[in-house]
Design an enzyme around this catalytic site. Structure first.
Site, PDB file in Angstrom:
ATOM      1  CD1 TRP A  54      -1.017   2.363   2.192  1.00 18.24           C
ATOM      2  CD2 TRP A  54      -2.836   1.736   1.071  1.00 18.24           C
ATOM      3  NE1 TRP A  54      -1.889   3.413   2.225  1.00 18.24           N
ATOM      4  CE2 TRP A  54      -3.029   3.051   1.539  1.00 18.24           C
ATOM      5  CE3 TRP A  54      -3.869   1.128   0.339  1.00 18.24           C
ATOM      6  CZ2 TRP A  54      -4.195   3.776   1.301  1.00 18.24           C
ATOM      7  CZ3 TRP A  54      -5.038   1.853   0.118  1.00 18.24           C
ATOM      8  CH2 TRP A  54      -5.182   3.159   0.592  1.00 18.24           C
ATOM      9  CD1 TRP A  68      -2.892   4.667   5.356  1.00 19.67           C
ATOM     10  CD2 TRP A  68      -4.230   4.153   7.072  1.00 19.67           C
ATOM     11  NE1 TRP A  68      -2.659   5.577   6.350  1.00 19.67           N
ATOM     12  CE2 TRP A  68      -3.453   5.287   7.423  1.00 19.67           C
ATOM     13  CE3 TRP A  68      -5.131   3.644   8.012  1.00 19.67           C
ATOM     14  CZ2 TRP A  68      -3.569   5.928   8.657  1.00 19.67           C
ATOM     15  CZ3 TRP A  68      -5.248   4.284   9.240  1.00 19.67           C
ATOM     16  CH2 TRP A  68      -4.465   5.413   9.550  1.00 19.67           C
ATOM     17  CG  ASP A  93      -1.275  11.369   2.155  1.00 20.57           C
ATOM     18  OD1 ASP A  93      -1.450  12.086   3.157  1.00 20.57           O
ATOM     19  OD2 ASP A  93      -2.170  10.645   1.676  1.00 20.57           O
ATOM     20  CD  GLU A 144      -7.281  14.008   5.742  1.00 17.21           C
ATOM     21  OE1 GLU A 144      -6.800  13.273   6.629  1.00 17.21           O
ATOM     22  OE2 GLU A 144      -7.830  13.576   4.720  1.00 17.21           O
ATOM     23  CD  GLN A 147       2.157   8.970   5.224  1.00 20.62           C
ATOM     24  OE1 GLN A 147       1.345   8.684   6.093  1.00 20.62           O
ATOM     25  NE2 GLN A 147       3.397   9.339   5.509  1.00 20.62           N
TER      26      GLN A 147
END
Lengths: 661, 186
Positions: A143, A170, A146, A325, A162
């Protein structure tokens, strides 16, 4: 390396006609057979057999009517032979639209989101492995989300991201790291940061780099602490003379920012690149949050990146937008063509404020003016404020972040393209998510109301085997195959001209048109849709139209829409089937132009030089490998369109591990 | 006269019978708290459940878990996800049993195994992570995908003869409640 040639296509409609069996022949054989046998029998039985055969034939006939498309295509090809223009190198033929409804008013097949899955599709390994991209950045497996801390240092572009090292979902987030000389050919490096301190043990989350005068690099990032509080931490390279910036040191005094009073412990994340304060010595940095349902951006001031003071008020706030965000805040030049360092300000600049809205998973931005003395940013147009106005990308796209490339003086934009298939499929294929091709960002001087995004020019180094199609005339309801061979890794630049007279003569057309509610390219209007069919198979059982659609109101003003239609992109029911898009400004004298980057399960589409961009994920089951095709199409009812296209094949970017580390 | 009295008795009993059928099934592991009569139910639980599409399910699930009385909205969401995890585990057990007892269903059962594997290995862990750490959008993805996976499992039984309908529906309903609670956090 790229060879330019115009092709005269060997497309022969006659072949298609003879391939399609004609229903009448088989019927007649059957009828004559049965009546031949019954000559000796009584009349009653003869009549009975004749009637039952007739009934049977009617049944067969109605069944075949349901699968009419290939046969009707054959007949229409016949009829259209006269209409095809002899001077074009492509022979268009008529397309029967997927729906037989009248252009307006009939309930077209509505687009469906993932939640309408009927069944789990039996994905094969071949289908799943085809989905991996060839020239977009993605890790070997597992996975990603960002993009983090992009920067240029000692000849290398750096991307952090990330990453979950354990699974295709995630979780367990670390900072992945990769480097490239040209933003296209990436080499994987070891993790830059892992969650190993009390101030980030529950997550090493998104952050940004600031390059100080003299070349020193500071990284601010969000950590999720052992108490599940979101804080901001400082990190810096262990060795600034390492071009690869392999090792990072976390400041032992972390966290450097904790949620201030009035801000939720879980509403405090994603610090930006810092910029110089008006006094020239202190630095300012912003991050997003929310107060009730009002999205906000707060600003902190620091002189050493270790101690911070929260400024009074907020940089900006917009009610009803929810949590902000991945806030991004940077200047663009209104006069020049270059990008600007994050600290630039003054005449000839505007500031972009951008937020990723948690609420609807979209990235929004607005242009405005920054007053650093009052800690205020004001949008040029409050009606199109952050979160309620323009989106950076109208498709599957989130958590974008820019950086200033001091080598080529560009502002570069990264964005995360997630998956729109099921988690079951992600687990099966063992990976999830890609990054966009990095895009340059400049102010659109012609419209003055938006930015332009465009794939970095280094992407063009992947191009080979160009094919050009000039002035293909597309009558209403026609499609034109573009025989370019393999059609899964392409860079396409296409332009479309609508017949002037027909456009002007049309008084009113589809005033309320909206890509997302339109039902896609199967919904025919007087002045649209027309565009390209990518990742389509030969029988068009799967296709992804990217198209323009013109609507016109009675006062004569026309609006152009640019859409990417996933509704028929795949036979599989458990994938996203949305139609993405928006209106796009088209100025007088401009042709309609689009650039598409097709890379297996990702399609990035740019309209009018990057005024509007749509990133799509598609997961065909048939239109894959050698079966994928490319077409031009015009499904409008009232106007013919002249299209031109230049298509390059794209090489793989050969993304792999940095050798000999 | 006697029949009249009998009818009255029946009519008197009937409402109470129907009410008892409407009571949520007792979760024996956490049953003690149900028997304690609470005069004032936690306002947050009340308001949260009122804003979900299934007040009854939300309320009964939360009330049967003692952690709900001190939980914030994130915590309430986690409790629903926990209940969903229990149900999904039951579904997996049922699927495995059926593979042995009903081999005629082997193809849809294999599909359901894939679906529930995704729910237990991906959707639920993602939802728990997202809620625990305060990044609710990932929790929302997890619950949205759960609904997709469950529907896929149920629809893989043709002619509506699914032996898993009850369990699938319970998982589905909980995912919808969880998702609506998560949306309150965005």
């Amino acid at each position: 390396m790229a060879a330019n040639r115009s092709l005269t296509l060997p497309y022969d409609p006659e072949l298609a006609v003879s391939d399609a069996p004609l229903l009448e022949q088989s019927d007649q054989a059957e009828v004559s057979g049965s009546s031949g046998q019954s000559r000796q029998r009584p009349v009653k039985v003869l009549a009975g057999i004749f009637l039952s055969s007739l009934f049977l034939l009617t049944l067969i006939w109605t069944l075949f009517q349901g699968q009419e498309e290939p046969r009707d295509q054959a007949q229409m090809i016949n009829a259209n032979l006269n209409k095809s223009s002899p001077s074009s190198s492509v022979s268009p033929y008529s397309l029967i639209p997927a729906s037989r409804g009248v252009p307006q008013g009939v309930s077209e097949k509505t687009f469906r989101g993932v939640s309408d899955a009927n069944d789990i599709y039996p994905w094969t390994n071949a289908m799943l492995s085809w989905q991996r991209t060839s020239y977009h950045f993605q890790p070997e497996k597992h996975w990603m989300n960002d993009p983090n801390g992009p920067l240029f240092h000692m000849g290398w572009y750096h991307l952090f991201y990330q990453y979950n090292p354990d699974s295709a979902i995630w979780g367990n987030i670390t900072w992945g790291h990769a480097v490239s000389r040209d933003l296209i050919h990436w080499l994987y490096l070891p993790f830059a940061m892992v969650p190993d301190r009390p101030f980030d043990v529950n997550g090493v989350w998104t952050g940004s780099a600031t390059i100080l005068p003299g070349g020193k690099i500071v990284m601010l990032y969000t950590g999720d602490t052992d108490d599940l509080v979101q804080v901001q931490n400082l990190a810096y390279p262990a060795n600034l003379s390492d071009p690869l910036l392999l090792d990072w040191i976390k400041y032992p005094g972390n966290p450097v920012m904790i949620p201030p009073p009035g801000i939720g412990k879980k509403d405090f994340r994603d610090p930006t690149t810092a910029w110089l304060a008006p006094d020239g010595t202190k630095w300012l940095v912003t991050l997003g949050s929310k107060i009730n349902k009002t999205g906000i951006a707060m600003v902190y001031e620091t002189s050493d990146f270790k101690g911070y003071r929260l400024l009074d008020g907020v940089l900006h706030a917009v009610p009803h937008t929810g949590m902000w965000e991945c806030v991004d805040f940077y200047p663009v030049s209104t006069a020049g063509d270059n990008g600007l360092d994050t600290s630039a300000n003054g005449p000839g600049t505007k500031h972009v404020l951008k937020a990723s809205l948690d609420d609807n998973k979209h990235d929004y931005y607005a242009l405005g003016t920054y007053d650093p003395n009052n800690n205020k940013w004001t949008p040029d147009d409050p009606e199109l404020d952050v979160g309620i106005g323009l989106r950076l990308d109208y498709g599957k796209y989130y958590a974008s972040k820019t950086f200033y490339d001091q080598k080529k003086k560009r502002r570069i934009l990264w964005g995360w393209i997630g998956e729109t298939d099921s988690e079951a499929a992600d687990l099966m294929k063992g990976w999830a998510s890609v990054q966009t091709i990095p895009r340059t960002v400049v102010f659109d001087k012609k419209t003055g109301t938006n930015i332009l995004q465009w794939p970095v020019e280094e992407a063009e180094s992947l191009r080979f085997n160009a094919t050009e199609f000039d002035t293909v005339k597309l009558e209403p309801g026609s499609i034109a195959p573009l025989n370019i061979g393999s059609a899964t890794q392409l860079d396409i630049i296409a332009s479309f001209e609508v017949d002037r007279e027909a456009l002007e003569a049309t008084v009113e057309a589809d005033v309320g048109y909206n890509c997302t509610t339109s039902g896609g390219a199967a919904s025919r209007g007087k002045l649209g849709p027309f565009g390209l069919l990518v990742l389509a198979d030969g029988s068009l059982s799967e296709l992804t139209p990217v198209y323009f659609y013109i609507s016109k109101s009675t006062d004569g003003s026309a609006e152009t829409h640019f859409c990417s239609d996933e509704s028929r992109s795949s036979k599989a029911p458990d994938v996203g089937k949305l139609v993405y898009g928006s209106t796009v400004p088209v100025l007088d004298g401009e042709k309609l132009s689009a650039r598409l980057l097709v890379d297996h399960s990702v399609v990035e589409s740019f309209a009018q030089g990057g005024r509007r961009v749509i990133s799509s994920r598609v997961y065909p089951t048939k239109a894959i490998y050698g079966a994928a095709r490319l077409f031009l199409f015009n499904n409008a009812t009232g106007v013919s369109v002249t299209a031109s296209a230049k298509i390059w094949h794209m090489q793989s970017a050969d993304i792999r591990t940095f050798p000999d580390l | 006269m006697r029949s009249f009295a009998f009818s009255c008795i029946v009519l008197a009993i009937l409402p109470s019978l129907s009410t008892s059928y409407a009571l949520p099934p007792l979760n024996l592991k956490k049953s003690n708290h149900i028997f304690m009569v609470r005069e004032k139910v936690n306002d947050l639980i009340e308001n949260t459940c009122r804003n979900t599409p299934d007040y009854q399910l939300c309320f009964s699930t939360l009330l049967s878990d003692p952690r709900s009385f001190d939980a914030d909205t994130y915590g309430l969401g986690l409790i629903i996800v926990d209940a969903l995890k229990d149900k999904a585990t039951s579904a997996v057990n049922a699927i495995n049993r059926l593979k042995g007892s009903n081999p005629e269903f082997i193809r849809p059962l294999i599909k359901c195994s894939i679906s529930y594997n995704a729910i237990l290995k991906a959707d639920i862990p993602e939802a728990i992570e997202g809620l625990r750490k305060g990044v609710p959008k990932f929790a929302e993805y997890g619950m949205a995908d759960t609904a997709v996976e469950v529907r896929g499992c149920e629809n893989s039984f043709k002619q509506s003869n699914s032996p898993l309908t009850d369990l699938n529906k319970q998982v589905y309903d909980l995912s919808i409640v969880a998702k609506s609670i998560i949306r309150m956090l965005l």
